[in-house]
Design an enzyme around this catalytic site. Structure first.
Site, PDB file in Angstrom:
ATOM      1  N   ARG A  67      39.325  54.736  23.607  1.00  0.00           N
ATOM      2  CA  ARG A  67      38.890  56.093  23.254  1.00  0.00           C
ATOM      3  C   ARG A  67      39.690  57.170  23.992  1.00  0.00           C
ATOM      4  O   ARG A  67      39.303  58.322  24.000  1.00  0.00           O
ATOM      5  CB  ARG A  67      37.400  56.244  23.524  1.00  0.00           C
ATOM      6  CG  ARG A  67      36.536  55.251  22.753  1.00  0.00           C
ATOM      7  CD  ARG A  67      36.016  55.846  21.456  1.00  0.00           C
ATOM      8  NE  ARG A  67      35.165  54.914  20.752  1.00  0.00           N
ATOM      9  CZ  ARG A  67      35.480  54.366  19.571  1.00  0.00           C
ATOM     10  NH1 ARG A  67      36.627  54.677  18.976  1.00  0.00           N
ATOM     11  NH2 ARG A  67      34.654  53.539  18.977  1.00  0.00           N
ATOM     12  N   ASN A  97      42.635  56.080  15.906  1.00  0.00           N
ATOM     13  CA  ASN A  97      41.545  57.050  15.715  1.00  0.00           C
ATOM     14  C   ASN A  97      41.058  57.639  17.030  1.00  0.00           C
ATOM     15  O   ASN A  97      39.876  57.614  17.346  1.00  0.00           O
ATOM     16  CB  ASN A  97      40.386  56.404  14.951  1.00  0.00           C
ATOM     17  CG  ASN A  97      39.798  55.205  15.669  1.00  0.00           C
ATOM     18  OD1 ASN A  97      40.494  54.539  16.420  1.00  0.00           O
ATOM     19  ND2 ASN A  97      38.528  54.933  15.465  1.00  0.00           N
ATOM     20  N   HIS A 235      39.688  42.934   9.398  1.00  0.00           N
ATOM     21  CA  HIS A 235      38.306  42.453   9.533  1.00  0.00           C
ATOM     22  C   HIS A 235      37.636  42.115   8.196  1.00  0.00           C
ATOM     23  O   HIS A 235      36.623  42.708   7.821  1.00  0.00           O
ATOM     24  CB  HIS A 235      37.431  43.385  10.368  1.00  0.00           C
ATOM     25  CG  HIS A 235      37.484  44.845  10.041  1.00  0.00           C
ATOM     26  ND1 HIS A 235      37.405  45.318   8.767  1.00  0.00           N
ATOM     27  CD2 HIS A 235      37.585  45.921  10.844  1.00  0.00           C
ATOM     28  CE1 HIS A 235      37.452  46.629   8.802  1.00  0.00           C
ATOM     29  NE2 HIS A 235      37.573  47.018  10.037  1.00  0.00           N
ATOM     30  N   ASP A 308      38.142  43.589  17.305  1.00  0.00           N
ATOM     31  CA  ASP A 308      37.583  44.779  16.657  1.00  0.00           C
ATOM     32  C   ASP A 308      36.749  45.586  17.656  1.00  0.00           C
ATOM     33  O   ASP A 308      35.733  46.176  17.313  1.00  0.00           O
ATOM     34  CB  ASP A 308      36.741  44.382  15.445  1.00  0.00           C
ATOM     35  CG  ASP A 308      36.821  45.423  14.333  1.00  0.00           C
ATOM     36  OD1 ASP A 308      37.607  46.371  14.473  1.00  0.00           O
ATOM     37  OD2 ASP A 308      36.099  45.276  13.348  1.00  0.00           O
ATOM     38  N   GLY A 327      30.021  49.626  15.152  1.00  0.00           N
ATOM     39  CA  GLY A 327      30.976  48.865  15.953  1.00  0.00           C
ATOM     40  C   GLY A 327      30.356  48.180  17.151  1.00  0.00           C
ATOM     41  O   GLY A 327      29.243  48.500  17.583  1.00  0.00           O
TER      42      GLY A 327
END
Lengths: 433, 319
Positions: A67, A97, A235, A308, A327
């Site tokens: 992050r 992201n 995924h 993931d 998630g």
């Protein structure tokens, strides 16, 4: 000349690329593997006794969310690296992201610099396929690739528009770049809520058809047919999508795919009474799909297993189900959960490791995931049979969002080595027996 | 004779209740119907107790019904329209729950637009929580009041054939009624176009029909569901005109049911969309106004059961 020498003695050496699986010794000279075989003699080496343990190439995790920049309170490059080290992951690839997203060369360089400063697991990054991950305009794919981006994706968002996807594939092919899709057709319903069916109906949640994944994969495969670009579906969670990939591979298309542990160790019932820790995108599926994913891992249709890893703080998960983020954190549980395939008798140990090492490395063109002389000394030493219970509180990751707390698993990382440096060592490890 | 007491700390849904639980509530509610028909309606059962109506979604009928029920039992009733206060300031559901909890209410009545939200809130507070509707999940007091209405008119629930018609997909009323009627031994049908039925709805223990003629044949009770305005124009059904033509209740369709079949609707009605006025207002067939009356009695029963003092642990060992 060479610096430190380390001799790993009496390990079960498993190298999926060569198929080597035998007890022996492995010599590391400085940052690289110098030799492997039986009874290697080396007078000046530090000896590491590995009796009863497996030594394999360090895991290559091709799908993690860090992050930083933007939300380092949930996961920073440093905390994510600590988690990776504890999980035996020596190379990981971050999704774009972040905030700002990785749609600019400067952000690629920022991540590379932070990774150098933290200096634990190796970190690569994907770049956004479209500016601001908005699904409309192409990013500078050539320049981003030159600066080190290893593939192009809009992260946890599907590249939904077919024309945009076609252009991304065409353009990326000019630079021989890989395009990674998050395959969920958004117009078919809320992303990652819950799979439609009895569970969703009982809970009163708006279910999404699993066909949302299948349709997107099948559409993309047609676009791959006309563009010839390298395409990777991330995924996968449904038997039908996997079947589509299987057909495409048989037809010779340059396509690969991965899945993540939740999709082969859990089914939709893990949602229970609105357990937001089991809310994923794509959502958990019915049992038949879970079994199809296991089958596709066994027959090799699914090339890779990725964690993931999706760290979320409490505020993102302690919400009503529909509002909660999607998630699971996965770096620290990747190996033991993947080993359930081995302990359950569905895959051999070397085949599980193949999907965690050389396969993702080959898809991404990385010098990783191989254990042979001359290769980087990125290694994981683990006990495949050590039984323990997952404790999410003990995660090194800043976020603890995983539905696996208390789950009994087998397989424990004992030591993680990157470029010959030990970046993780299990405290107080005592071999059983 | 006193049936086995209702041993739950909260009322979050019908799912998980036994026939004894349900009969206990209905028996108690029967008494409150009589009380409410007297001039002097006030009891002191919950004197000194605080009831907070906490509605994260607009509601007039349900909130008023709980308010009347609480006041008739002597509780202090506070209404909070959270939709227009703290949520707009970005306060989370759990913050709101903690804030309310600190005011030491005895019962919280909660409605929320998201499925599961009331349960989440219930996990964070010390008092009893009554779910007054969460998303498309459950609305247990509605199912209980429907059951009381039917039981008083038909004398029983077991063995009846009940058709639930309309927007089952989005309906918490439908889910709670399906659960209750099944556990009480009624036979449940759902009748709707496929776009208004959730996937695998038959797994809830219902017979599925897509045509009113077949679905209403021989039923004892016709329960109509409200079709929300925003779902009428092309998103789930093409038009109100087409919907009423095929799925709206009028005498032509009703005559396929048993001659003494009764009509119910949880309100508020969309006249001319899911139900025709002449049917809705038929005093011999329509139970719609009785449902509202039974609502107060059932909520008084629930408040009495959940609002009573249960010792130092406040029944915490029980869900």
């Amino acid at each position: 000349m060479s610096g430190l020498r380390q001799l790993f003695r009496n390990a079960r050496l498993i190298d999926p690329e060569s198929g080597h699986d035998a007890v022996g010794d492995l010599l590391v000279a400085d940052t690289r593997i110098a030799a492997l075989g039986r009874d290697i003699a080396c007078d000046d080496a530090e000896i590491v006794d590995c009796s009863g343990l497996c030594l394999a190439p360090g895991l290559v995790d091709m799908r993690v969310q860090l992050r930083e920049p933007g939300a380092a309170h949930m996961e920073s490059i440093e905390s994510g690296s600590q988690a990776a080290a504890a999980g035996g992951v020596t190379t990981m690839v971050a999704l774009p992201n972040t905030e700002p997203p990785v749609d600019d060369v400067a952000v690629v360089e920022f991540i590379a610099r932070r990774a150098r400063e933290v200096r634990l697991s190796k970190i690569h990054t994907y770049a956004a396929a479209t500016k601001k991950l908005a699904g409309k305009e192409l990013t500078e794919i050539g320049l981003l690739a030159q600066s080190g981006a290893v593939g192009f994706t809009d992260g946890v968002t599907a590249i939904a528009n077919a024309l945009v996807m076609r252009r991304i594939l065409s353009y990326a092919r000019s630079f021989d770049q890989l395009v990674i899709q998050h395959p969920e057709e958004p117009s078919l319903g809320g992303a990652g809520e819950v799979t439609e069916g009895e569970t969703a109906t009982r809970l009163g949640l708006a279910g999404t058809t699993p066909m949302a994944e299948v349709i997107m994969v099948e559409r993309d495969l047609r676009l791959v047919e006309i563009t010839g670009a390298r395409y990777h579906a991330a995924h996968l969670s449904t038997g039908e999508a996997v079947a589509a990939i299987r057909r495409a591979k048989e037809a010779g298309l340059p396509v690969t795919c991965d899945t993540a542990p939740p999709y082969f160790v859990l089914n939709e019932t893990a949602i229970g009474d609105y357990r937001t820790f089991a809310k994923l995108s794509p959502p958990l599926r019915e049992e038949a799909d879970r079994q199809a994913i296991v089958d596709a891992l066994a027959d090799g249709t699914i090339d890779a297993i990725a964690s993931d890893h999706a760290p979320w703080d409490q505020d993102s998960k302690r919400l009503p189900f529909t509002s909660a983020s999607c998630g699971i954190v996965g770096l620290e549980t990747l190996l033991p959960l993947a080993l359930e395939l081995y302990h359950g008798g569905r895959l051999s140990l070397i085949d599980v490791l193949r999907r965690l090492t050389v396969n993702p490395a080959a898809i991404l063109g990385l010098d990783a995931g191989r254990m042979k002389p001359g290769a980087p000394a990125d290694l994981v030493l683990f006990d495949p049979d050590a039984a323990w219970r997952i404790k999410t509180d003990a995660f090194r990751s800043k976020s603890k969002n995983a539905p696996f707390d208390g789950r009994p698993v087998k397989g424990q990382v004992v030591r993680t080595i990157v470029d010959g440096r030990t970046i993780f060592q299990l405290a107080g490890y005592q071999r059983a027996g | 004779m006193r049936k086995q007491a209702f041993r739950h700390r909260h009322l979050l849904g019908i799912e998980g209740l036994t026939p004894d639980d349900i009969n206990h509530v209905l028996d108690l509610a029967d008494g409150y119907v009589e009380l409410s028909r007297q001039a002097e309606k006030k009891r002191a059962t919950l004197r000194g107790r605080t009831l907070i109506n906490c509605f994260f979604e607009n509601s007039t009928r349900t909130r008023t019904s709980f308010e009347v029920a609480g006041k008739r039992l002597g509780a202090d009733v506070i209404n909070m329209a959270v939709a227009v206060s703290s949520m707009k300031k970005g306060e989370t559901l759990i913050d709101t729950a903690m804030t309310l909890n600190a005011m030491r209410p005895d019962v919280l009545v909660v409605r929320h637009p998201e499925s599961g939200a009331v349960q989440l809130l219930a996990e964070k507070v010390d008092c009893a929580v009554i779910n007054a509707g969460d998303g498309s999940h459950e609305h247990p007091t509605q199912a209980l009041l429907d059951a009381l209405t039917i039981r008083r008119r038909k004398g029983r629930l077991g063995g009846l054939v009940v058709a639930i018609c309309g927007d089952v997909l989005h309906s918490r009323v439908a889910r709670s009624n399906i659960a209750l009627l099944n556990v009480m031994g009624a036979r449940v049908r759902v009748v709707a176009p496929r776009t208004l039925l959730p996937a695998a709805v038959e797994r809830l223990g219902v017979e599925v029909f897509h045509d009113m003629a077949a679905g209403l044949k021989g039923v004892d009770i016709v329960m109509m569901l409200r079709l929300q305005l925003e779902r009428m124009h092309g998103s789930f059904v093409p038009s109100t005109r087409e919907y009423f033509h095929f799925f709206g209740l009028d005498y032509d369709k009703l005559k396929l049911a048993k001659p003494d079949a009764l009509i119910m609707h949880p309100g508020p009605m969309n006249r001319g969309v899911e139900i025709g006025s002449e049917v809705a207002d038929d005093i011999d067939r329509s139970l719609i106004r009785q449902q509202v009356e039974m609502g107060v009695a059932v909520r008084m029963a629930c408040l009495e059961i959940l609002g009573q003092d249960r010792g130092p642990d406040n029944g915490r060992v029980l869900k």
